[in-house]
Every structure is written in C-alpha cells, then in structure tokens.
Design a protein around this motif. Structure first.
Motif, PDB file in Angstrom:
ATOM      1  N   LEU A 172       0.876  -1.168   0.000  1.00  0.00           N
ATOM      2  CA  LEU A 172       0.000   0.000   0.000  1.00  0.00           C
ATOM      3  C   LEU A 172       0.911   1.215   0.000  1.00  0.00           C
ATOM      4  O   LEU A 172       1.857   1.294   0.781  1.00  0.00           O
ATOM      5  CB  LEU A 172      -0.916   0.005   1.225  1.00  0.00           C
ATOM      6  N   GLU A 173       0.612   2.188  -0.852  1.00  0.00           N
ATOM      7  CA  GLU A 173       1.515   3.320  -1.047  1.00  0.00           C
ATOM      8  C   GLU A 173       0.913   4.600  -0.474  1.00  0.00           C
ATOM      9  O   GLU A 173      -0.122   5.062  -0.931  1.00  0.00           O
ATOM     10  CB  GLU A 173       1.819   3.496  -2.540  1.00  0.00           C
ATOM     11  N   PHE A 174       1.611   5.161   0.532  1.00  0.00           N
ATOM     12  CA  PHE A 174       1.155   6.389   1.184  1.00  0.00           C
ATOM     13  C   PHE A 174       2.026   7.581   0.789  1.00  0.00           C
ATOM     14  O   PHE A 174       1.948   8.643   1.401  1.00  0.00           O
ATOM     15  CB  PHE A 174       1.154   6.209   2.695  1.00  0.00           C
ATOM     16  N   SER A 175       2.861   7.409  -0.223  1.00  0.00           N
ATOM     17  CA  SER A 175       3.688   8.476  -0.765  1.00  0.00           C
ATOM     18  C   SER A 175       4.191   8.024  -2.127  1.00  0.00           C
ATOM     19  O   SER A 175       4.279   6.823  -2.389  1.00  0.00           O
ATOM     20  CB  SER A 175       4.871   8.783   0.162  1.00  0.00           C
ATOM     21  N   GLN A 176       4.535   8.982  -2.987  1.00  0.00           N
ATOM     22  CA  GLN A 176       5.100   8.657  -4.292  1.00  0.00           C
ATOM     23  C   GLN A 176       6.602   8.861  -4.328  1.00  0.00           C
ATOM     24  O   GLN A 176       7.221   8.840  -5.395  1.00  0.00           O
ATOM     25  CB  GLN A 176       4.435   9.520  -5.370  1.00  0.00           C
ATOM     26  N   LEU A 177       7.236   9.024  -3.171  1.00  0.00           N
ATOM     27  CA  LEU A 177       8.675   9.262  -3.097  1.00  0.00           C
ATOM     28  C   LEU A 177       9.434   7.938  -3.031  1.00  0.00           C
ATOM     29  O   LEU A 177       9.621   7.378  -1.951  1.00  0.00           O
ATOM     30  CB  LEU A 177       9.007  10.099  -1.859  1.00  0.00           C
ATOM     31  N   GLY A 178       9.880   7.434  -4.154  1.00  0.00           N
ATOM     32  CA  GLY A 178      10.702   6.232  -4.146  1.00  0.00           C
ATOM     33  C   GLY A 178      10.072   5.115  -3.341  1.00  0.00           C
ATOM     34  O   GLY A 178       8.935   4.714  -3.569  1.00  0.00           O
ATOM     35  N   LEU A 179      10.815   4.611  -2.334  1.00  0.00           N
ATOM     36  CA  LEU A 179      10.278   3.578  -1.445  1.00  0.00           C
ATOM     37  C   LEU A 179       9.592   4.165  -0.219  1.00  0.00           C
ATOM     38  O   LEU A 179       8.913   3.448   0.513  1.00  0.00           O
ATOM     39  CB  LEU A 179      11.398   2.642  -0.979  1.00  0.00           C
ATOM     40  N   THR A 180       9.780   5.451   0.033  1.00  0.00           N
ATOM     41  CA  THR A 180       9.177   6.077   1.205  1.00  0.00           C
ATOM     42  C   THR A 180       7.655   5.937   1.183  1.00  0.00           C
ATOM     43  O   THR A 180       7.009   6.160   0.164  1.00  0.00           O
ATOM     44  CB  THR A 180       9.544   7.570   1.258  1.00  0.00           C
ATOM     45  N   GLY A 181       7.103   5.533   2.328  1.00  0.00           N
ATOM     46  CA  GLY A 181       5.657   5.419   2.434  1.00  0.00           C
ATOM     47  C   GLY A 181       5.083   4.132   1.880  1.00  0.00           C
ATOM     48  O   GLY A 181       3.865   3.985   1.816  1.00  0.00           O
ATOM     49  N   LYS A 182       5.935   3.189   1.506  1.00  0.00           N
ATOM     50  CA  LYS A 182       5.448   1.896   0.994  1.00  0.00           C
ATOM     51  C   LYS A 182       5.283   0.936   2.177  1.00  0.00           C
ATOM     52  O   LYS A 182       6.208   0.725   2.954  1.00  0.00           O
ATOM     53  CB  LYS A 182       6.421   1.309  -0.034  1.00  0.00           C
TER      54      LYS A 182
END
Length: 464
Positions: free
Chosen positions: A241-251
């Motif tokens: 689930l992705e809570f950010s579009q910054l690389g791996l951050t928020g995955k």
C-alpha cells in the motif's frame, strides 16, 4: 535414445549454471547464505533464464512468495536499544548511509515522534540501519541518537542496527544502469542489499513494515491513518500500500510478504534501483499500484539522502488546490444530530461558505449523505471546526462509505471505513480498482461525545 540425450543435455544446461554460480561468485550477495539458500537463489536465476516469459515469471515468483522464509544466516547486529517484548503493529524502517552533505535523520525522527500521540507511539518501533561500516561514523551517529532519543530507546520505540560485515564486500563486476557513472552504478546494488537486510531483520518485529527515508516530513496522525486503511483493506489481497510517491518512502508491506521481496532483491540487486525492482515485483504479484492521496510523507529539502537522481519526482507538503473543485452530486442528507436554529443539514454539503452546527453530539451520532444516483467517488473531504474556534471540531470521528445491495431508500446496508478524522479533518483519495465501485452513502460518524456540539464546514465529494 534422442529423448534420453535431450534430457541429459537439459539437465546439464540447468545444473552447470547452478554450480558455476555458487562457486564462481564468492563476493556475490548470496556468498554468506547457507548452501541450501544459495542453491534456492541459483535455481531461481536459472529458471528465469530458461523461462523468460512473463507467465513463467508469474508462477515462479508466486511459488517463491509462498515458500520464502527469512534468510536464517544473515544476522544484523543491534547497536542501540532492544527488540520489543511484544510484537507491534508497525515497524518503520530507515536505512542510513554516510552522505557527503550530511543526513537529516535527527530531524526526521523528531518529526516522526512529534506527529504521533503516545497511544500511536506504542503501536510502532523505528529501526534505523547504519548501512556504512565506518566505525567512527557509526560511533558519532550512535552517540547523537542516544543523547537525543534516550526515552524512545528505553521504551523500545527506537532501535539501531547494522548489517552483517559480509554485506560490505566489494561487488563483483558492478553493472552500469540507467546511464549512471561507475560510482552510481556500484552504489545502487549496495542500496538494494541494504534494504534487503533491513527488511529481513524486521520480519518478526511487527505485523506490517513501512519504509521511510531519512529526510521526510510526516503528516500528523499518520499511524492512525494507516491503521484505518488497514482495517478497510484487511480482507483484500495486496502486496504494498503506497502512502507516498517518493521512491520507497511510504510503501507498506505485510511482514509475512517481506521474505519474498528480500529474495527478489537478492536475485536482481545489480540490475536496477530498488524502487524499479519493487515496481516489477508489484507487476507480477499485484498488477496495479494501490496508492492513497494526499500523501502522508513528503520530502524536506531539495535532495534525496539516497542520492537518487533518476527522476525529478518530489513531493511537498499537501496544499489545497482551487483548480480541482468537488462535484457534490445531488443528494439527500439524513442525521440524528440536534441542529441549531440557524443551521440546516444541507449547509454541510453545499458548495458555498455556509456551515452546519450542532448543539451537542453523542457517541454514535451521524450525518449521512445519500446520493440520488450512486456514483464512483474518487475523493472525500470532511472539514470540521470553524477557522476561529478549533474547539468546535470533531475530535474523534470517522468517515464511512456505504454501498446498497437491497435498495434501501434512506440508508445503505454495507458500510466500509474510509478513514479517521485527524484534527477534525479527513481528506482522502483512493487510486485503485476499489474506487470503481459505486458509492451511495457517505457517513460522518461521531465516536466520542461532544457536549458543546461541533461545526461541520464541508463534506465534499469528487466523482468520476
């Protein structure tokens, strides 16, 4: 006879690469695995070469996902803190390397803990991995973290580890990827291995694992947002689930799925950066990304601490945009709230500046928007509290989406949780196949009594 010769030829073609891989790659990432684990990785690589089709990849990766276990012979060393006695909901993992321009780790940790209430802090452990073997740098970093975050270390909320020494062996024939210089080409495989070791360590620490960079700002109450999302998606199949579009951050991963991704990183660690490997991993097992908006994490500063220059993607703190206006299709409003004399229910849903106010609200009170025609809702925004009086906001409440299967007139018979209000606000968008289902009801539910009532500025809907 021909069949026998063909079988022998095929067996030789399969076995020789396995033996060659194991014996001729002493500095490969798998060199410190057990013989059984090394054979498993080698066989996986051979299968990818013999069966290059996507369908074969799909079956192979699914089998790998089912059979994967933590890498038993990779033991990261704990430098500061101790593993919590009880398993937590969430492990937040940060892999930190030595950067020429320094790190923003201290500020990120401060923001992370400040954005979480004491109850939320009891739900997670932060694991910081020092991914550089330099002892002087490690000692300086440990000294700083120990002095600044001692209460969190003692409470089991902060843990510092370092990967096994074998991970720092020089890479054999590092590959250049994406037109990078030789230095960048060597850096990316090492970063993939760092993530693999960090995730491998976290497998048994919690139920879920969240990746975070060391220069990130967190939205207040991000833990509650994630917990509410998990409750909604509990019975749905997903990989990340992705809570950010910054690389791996928020995955966000389930920890039970981490071993499969760890082995995937080990298999292809020299081919491309980690976020691209994750994209391929998702393509095989999940098909489409599951993204949530607005982001819970965004970059602070102009440069990523991972020195990743592949794209110019940069998220900043979410802001309201007048260009994307809500649609608020025709609807009827129902509520069991005690309305003030100067207010009407429709004030909560109209697109002008009127507001809806209540005299009091008990736990279980609700205001429900029932659409005249069910619609595909892509975003929901609920704003409570006046601009001058923050005490008039809903301190504890949640928003639910309702679906109708029995043709009820003034309600829905199937509600799912969309999210919890944080500081009286919910602003949420789900970009996935789930949003294709038509919504009939949007319900604001008060979960704690408000003796003085509250002000509801807007319930806004975006439909497609």
């Amino acid at each position: 006879m021909k069949a026998l010769l063909w079988s022998l030829t095929l067996a030789t073609a399969l076995v020789f690469p396995v033996v060659y891989f194991i014996k001729e790659n002493p500095l490969d990432a798998t060199s410190f695995l057990s013989w059984e684990e090394k054979k498993a990785v080698a066989w996986q690589r051979v299968r990818m070469q013999v069966n290059p089709g996507r369908k074969s990849h799909l079956e192979a990766f699914k089998a790998m996902q089912r059979s994967s276990e933590p890498i038993r012979h990779v033991k990261s060393r704990v430098l500061l803190g101790a593993l919590p006695v009880e398993k937590k909901l969430l492990t937040i993992g940060i892999s930190l390397g030595r950067r020429p321009r320094g790190s923003a780790l201290v500020h990120t940790l401060q923001r992370l803990f400040l954005a979480s209430s004491p109850a939320e802090q009891r739900c997670f452990t932060v694991v910081v991995q020092l991914a550089d073997p330099d002892p002087k740098w490690q000692d300086q970093t440990l000294s700083s973290l120990s002095a600044l975050f001692q209460p969190h270390v003692l409470a089991g909320r902060l843990l510092v580890i370092t990967p096994p020494p074998q991970s720092y062996r020089p890479l054999k024939n590092p590959k250049k990827t994406f037109r990078h210089s030789p230095a960048c080409g060597a850096f990316r495989p090492e970063q993939n291995l760092d993530y693999a070791f960090l995730m491998n360590f976290a497998v048994n620490c919690s139920d879920y694992f969240l990746v975070m960079d060391d220069d990130v700002q967190c939205a207040p109450g991000f833990v509650t947002h994630i917990a509410a999302t998990l409750a909604t998606w509990e019975w749905t199949s997903w990989v990340t689930l992705e809570f950010s579009q910054l690389g791996l951050t928020g995955k966000l991963f389930r920890t039970r799925d981490l071993p499969g991704f760890v082995r995937f990183l080990l298999l292809f660690h020299q081919t491309m950066p980690c976020r691209y490997l994750l994209s391929h991993f998702q393509d095989v097992l999940q098909q489409k990304p599951i993204q949530f908006s607005p982001s819970l994490f965004w970059r602070v500063g102009n440069a990523s601490s991972t020195q990743d220059k592949l794209t110019s993607l940069r998220e900043t703190e979410p802001e309201e945009s007048d260009a994307d206006s809500p649609s608020n299709p025709a609807a009827t409003i129902y509520s069991n709230l005690n309305v003030t004399n100067s207010s009407t229910l429709m004030n909560a849903y109209s697109l002008d500046r009127t507001v809806f106010s209540t005299r009091e609200a008990t736990a279980g009170s609700h205001l429900t928007v029932i659409l005249d025609t069910p619609a595909r809702v892509s975003r929901v925004q609920v704003l409570t509290g006046s601009e001058l009086d923050k005490e008039s906001r809903v301190k504890e409440g949640q928003v639910e989406l309702g679906y109708d299967t029995t043709n009820l007139i003034d309600d829905c018979d199937d509600y799912v949780l969309l999210g919890l209000l944080v500081n009286g606000v919910l602003n949420k968008q789900v970009l996935s196949e789930k949003s294709a289902k038509k919504v009939k009801c949007v319900r604001l539910l008060v979960t704690a009594t408000l003796p003085s009532g509250f002000t509801l500025r807007h319930i806004n809907l975006w439909t497609r």
